[in-house]
Every structure is written in C-alpha cells, then in structure tokens.
Design an enzyme around this catalytic site. Structure first.
Site, mmCIF file in Angstrom:
data_model
loop_
_atom_site.group_PDB
_atom_site.id
_atom_site.type_symbol
_atom_site.label_atom_id
_atom_site.label_comp_id
_atom_site.label_asym_id
_atom_site.label_seq_id
_atom_site.Cartn_x
_atom_site.Cartn_y
_atom_site.Cartn_z
ATOM 1 N N HIS A 127 -11.359 9.476 7.209
ATOM 2 C CA HIS A 127 -11.123 8.045 7.400
ATOM 3 C C HIS A 127 -10.591 7.688 8.777
ATOM 4 C CE1 HIS A 127 -10.199 3.966 6.172
ATOM 5 N NE2 HIS A 127 -8.906 4.129 6.365
ATOM 6 N N GLU A 165 0.861 -1.183 0.000
ATOM 7 C CA GLU A 165 0.000 0.000 0.000
ATOM 8 C C GLU A 165 0.894 1.229 0.000
ATOM 9 O OE1 GLU A 165 -4.001 -1.747 2.194
ATOM 10 O OE2 GLU A 165 -2.572 -0.653 3.410
ATOM 11 N N ARG A 177 -0.812 8.643 9.337
ATOM 12 C CA ARG A 177 -0.652 7.209 9.600
ATOM 13 C C ARG A 177 -0.262 6.464 8.329
ATOM 14 N NH1 ARG A 177 -4.235 2.876 9.043
ATOM 15 N NH2 ARG A 177 -5.873 4.334 8.472
ATOM 16 N N ARG A 237 -1.185 9.057 1.464
ATOM 17 C CA ARG A 237 -2.623 9.346 1.375
ATOM 18 C C ARG A 237 -2.965 10.816 1.258
ATOM 19 N NH1 ARG A 237 -5.431 4.998 5.368
ATOM 20 N NH2 ARG A 237 -4.838 3.362 3.956
ATOM 21 N N HIS A 261 -9.094 9.515 3.457
ATOM 22 C CA HIS A 261 -8.748 8.456 2.502
ATOM 23 C C HIS A 261 -9.009 9.002 1.105
ATOM 24 C CE1 HIS A 261 -8.462 4.590 0.518
ATOM 25 N NE2 HIS A 261 -8.017 4.075 1.652
HETATM 26 C C1 SIN Z 1 -7.458 0.739 2.931
HETATM 27 O O1 SIN Z 1 -7.756 -0.434 2.764
HETATM 28 O O2 SIN Z 1 -7.151 1.490 2.034
HETATM 29 C C2 SIN Z 1 -7.486 1.278 4.329
HETATM 30 C C3 SIN Z 1 -6.435 0.677 5.122
HETATM 31 C C4 SIN Z 1 -6.074 1.571 6.264
HETATM 32 O O3 SIN Z 1 -6.752 2.562 6.513
HETATM 33 O O4 SIN Z 1 -5.047 1.332 6.890
#
Ligand code: SIN
Length: 514
Positions: free
Chosen positions: A334, A111, A369, A273, A227
C-alpha cells in the site's frame, strides 16, 4: 532549452498542491507521465488526519504518530506535521475541497492506532478523488504549464546543484531537456513492486530511481506498509477497503465466520496495520483460505451506503451487495514509508532538489505510517518547500545524524543460478513472495541476487514501460538490500528469523550511489 523557476514531476496531491503554491512565486512546469489525473491520490479513501476535534490535541496526534513509527520517527518532523496540520486543512478548504460535515461540523472518523476520531473525509470514502479533482481543476485554469505523457528520465546536476531535467515525450519517443531553479520530485510510491497492491499503475518508484542515480540519499526503504484489507475477488484488481470501514464498526471474520482478531491482539480489529495484516495472513494459512472477510451486515444499510458509497458501488458492480454479504479481503502492498531523504524543508542533499509526498522520506512515518498521515505530510512539507524557496536562503543539505544512520552503497553480486528474464510480472511475484509481509534471510538473499542480475541484463530503456521496469528493478533492489540488512522486526518490516525488535537496530539504513 526552456527554463522554469520550478519544475515539478508528478501530478497527484503532492505535485498539484506544490504547483499551486509555486505559481505565486515564479514560473511552473508540471511534468507527468500519464494524464494529469493518473495518480495514486484519487485511490485514497480514508482521508486526512488533523487534530481539530473537541477531544483531540496536537500532543495526542504527536504521540499516536510516534507510537506507530516504532522508534524511527524524526521527532522534530512529527512536531511540525501535527502542529501545522490544522492550517493546511484550511488551505485545502480554501482551494475548494468539500470535506464531509455532520450537524454543521466537520465529520471526523477514527482509523487504527488513532486514540480519537481525527480523520477528515470527503464524499464518504472518496477523499482522494475529491482532492485530486479540486486541485487539478485549479491547475488547469491557472498559468501553470502541464506536460502530460512526459516521463522524467534523468536529473541534470552540475557541481551538486540541480540544473534541470531530461524527459521522454512518451508519444513521440524524443528526449527533451528543461532547465529549472528548483526541481521538486512528487512522483508517488512504488506499490507496483508487488503482485498484490492497492496502487495505481503509475507507482513505479520513478522518483527513487531518478534521485538515486543523481546521488541523492535514499532511506528507510525496507519499511513498506501492507494494507490489511484489499478486496480479494478472482480477476479483480485489488481494491482498497478502507480502514475506516473497521473504524465505523466493520468486523474481520475468517472463512468460517469467526471474528479472529482477539486471538492476536487486545486492540482487535483496530490494531496497527502491520499487526492486522499479519493476523489476517496467519488466519488465512490456518484456515487454508486465500482470503478473510469484513462484515458490515450488522450496520444499518444506509450507514454503509452513505458513508462508503464508493466501496459499496464498486462491490455491487462486481456482484456483491455488502449490506447483505461479507466482503472478501486480503492484505496488499500500500505505501512506501521510506524514500528520498529530506530535511524538514523538503531539501535533499543535492542543492535545488526537493522531494515531497510518498517518494520523500521526511522522517514522520518512521517504521510504520499512522493511517491518513500521508496526505497530511504532503500538505505540510510542500508548503515548507515553498517557504524555503521563497526566502531563497542557502540550501542546507540534510546533515548526517551520527549514530542514527548507517550508510551503504549497492555492490556487485555474483549469482550462478539461472535467472528468469526480467519482466513486470516476474518482479511483482518475486517481491510478493520474498520481500512481502513476512521476510527471512533465505528469501531476501535470493531476491537481492535476482534483482542484481536483472539490473545487469536490462536493456537500455526506450519507452515508458521499459523505463518503469528499470525504475522498479532498482527500487526493488534497494528495498531488498535494506530488508536483508535489517536483522530485526520493527514496524512494517517483519523478519520471521528475527521476530523481535532490537535496540541495536534503532537507526536508519541509507543508500547512496558511490
Ligand atoms: C484507508 O483508507 O484505509 C487508507 C488510508 C491511508 O492509507 O492512510
């Protein structure tokens, strides 16, 4: 008044995991305002980060977490987080969480802002649901007592020591008191502050409000993570389109079909993000559209349907086959990085009061985060709360870190303008418009004044919705005041009037009730 060694407020991963550990050490009561499965955890898609891959190391995980936190992470807390991660994953496996595997090995995805694939997932994109179901099954078959439809309304404190809690039976409207040795707040976040959010209805800042009123320290609330990609369909509640979708090759496009991310950052679709959320916002403005898109149509359809079955099914149920068409998305609130200040043992400044999960601020997230560090934080620090209470060593209140914290209290604010009556929708619109992804002095000043006026005019709460609105107004005011104070941009906090970060602001903003 009935007495328990441990009372835990909340029933997401933080509440349930902590309760399952606590039952080995004493009597446990879980208080939860809805049903046991009403929580944010079950909406979590991405997964849990841990440095267990061949090309990974705890040092790399440490560096990625510190970089994401943009100068405000607590280094010691981050070291603990990354070092203890693999053991806590083993705990979850032992509880029965079925993490996905590939060729006999745990499957790991990547990610944004992670240097290597290190995210464990379950059921493809249903990690949170699998964790919640597994843990709640364990809790239900244990001797842990669970009170559903029971909303915590006041922490009982005597001489700076927790004695118990008052709670509203939401079915009868009666208030009851419960005594305890340790009180653990695991109430989740406050995403319901914002009109567009990915959170469940329970995320109303309850822990922040309870703890603040009990004179606990509240820190870093200006850092709220948006998010970048929540589903944007008319009439449909924003639904998370996991970052893992871009991790697996999904591409962001604007309304004209253009993949715009390289115009904003060399990290493109997998930038942090806050960068992706702002880029999408700018692109939406530029193209005059209320949405951007994620394109997964170039991926083999079976990859999309097996890796993201939940997202695929949800979109299909709303008339969209994502293997053939683009997914409309826009940013949404988020995750709350700040919270009730704790030390690395989950302790607050009030003896016997602990906090874990999104309502806590252990210092691991700093100003932003790293994706999939949140459920990991729960596991690591809940375990440490239990170690601390098992040893029954004297409570060490978190110390003030000289030069690293600035302390404030909420003050009276006079506002002569006519203020709309407080309501959930008015509050969510206000925060979205003025304390959202891009902030400035004018909007923040207006908001703090309105929120202060609402605080004065809200009637005494009597039922769950009115308590929740009170909690949101107080939490929203703390977010707004902290955001107004911080005259710089850092991590998730972006001020158009102070677009750069400043070394002068490399400290934490802390609020305590006077
Ligand atoms: C996501 O699946 O994009 C969210 C994961 C997260 O907030 O850590």
């Amino acid at each position: 008044m009935s007495y328990y060694d441990y009372i835990i407020v909340g029933s997401g991963i933080a509440g349930l995991y902590t309760a399952l550990l606590a039952k080995e050490q004493g009597s446990v009561l879980i208080i939860t305002k809805g049903s046991i499965d009403d929580c944010n955890t079950k909406h979590a898609q991405g997964g849990v980060a841990a440095a267990i891959g061949k090309d990974d190391s705890v040092e790399l995980h440490f560096q990625d977490t510190m970089a994401a936190g943009d100068g405000l992470c607590d280094e010691e807390a981050v070291r603990i987080l990354v070092n203890e991660a693999p053991d806590r994953i083993t705990d979850l496996v032992n509880f029965g969480v079925p993490f996905d595997t590939l060729n006999g090995e745990v499957a790991l995805t990547i990610e944004a802002a992670h240097s290597v694939p290190r995210i464990l997932h379950a059921g493809g994109d249903a990690t949170g649901e699998h964790i919640e179901v597994t843990l709640s099954k364990q809790v239900r078959s244990s001797r842990i007592q669970v009170l559903e439809d029971c909303l915590a309304t006041e922490i009982l404190v005597e001489r700076k020591t927790v004695k118990g809690i008052k709670a509203l039976d939401c079915r009868t409207g009666s208030i009851e008191e419960f005594g305890c040795g340790s009180l653990i707040l695991a109430t989740g976040g406050a995403g319901q502050l914002f009109k567009f959010n990915t959170n469940s209805d329970i995320a109303t800042g309850d822990g922040i409000a309870l703890a603040y009123k009990a004179r606990a320290e509240i820190v870093d609330l200006e850092f709220f993570q948006f998010h970048p990609t929540a589903l944007r369909l008319p009439g449909v509640t924003p639904f998370l389109i996991s970052e893992a979708v871009r991790g697996e090759g999904g591409i962001l496009r604007n309304v004209d079909g253009y993949n715009f991310m390289s115009d904003y950052t060399p990290e493109r679709d997998l930038a942090p993000r806050d960068v992706v959320a702002r880029s999408i916002l700018y692109e939406m403005e530029k193209t005059g559209s209320d949405r951007a898109f994620i394109d997964v149509t170039h991926l083999p359809p079976h990859v999309t349907t097996t890796r993201f079955p939940h997202i695929y099914r949800f979109c299909l149920d709303h008339g969209l086959d994502i293997t053939k068409g683009l997914i409309p998305v826009a940013p949404a609130a988020h995750y709350m990085m700040g919270g009730i200040k704790t030390n690395t043992w989950g302790e607050t400044n009030i003896a016997g009061l602990f906090a874990t999960g999104e309502t806590a601020c252990t210092g691991v997230h700093g100003a932003n985060r790293l994706a999939s560090n949140s459920m990991l934080e729960v596991l690591v620090f809940s375990k440490r709360i239990m170690e601390k209470t098992r040893k029954r060593t004297a409570t060490e209140a978190p110390t003030t870190r000289e030069g690293v914290e600035a302390h404030y209290s909420l003050s009276q604010r006079e506002f002569s303008e006519v203020v709309p009556p407080p309501s959930l929708s008015a509050l969510q619109q206000l925060l979205w418009d003025d304390i959202g992804i891009i902030r400035n002095k004018e909007g923040l000043t207006k908001s703090v004044n309105i929120l202060a006026a609402w605080q004065r005019s809200l009637p005494q709460p009597t039922d769950r919705p009115s308590y929740e609105l009170n909690n949101l107004v107080l939490t929203g005011r703390l977010v707004a005041e902290a955001a107004l104070l911080r005259q710089e941009s850092r991590g998730a906090h972006f001020r158009s009037d102070f677009p750069q970060s400043s070394p002068q602001w490399q400290h934490h903003i802390l609020f305590t009730l006077k």
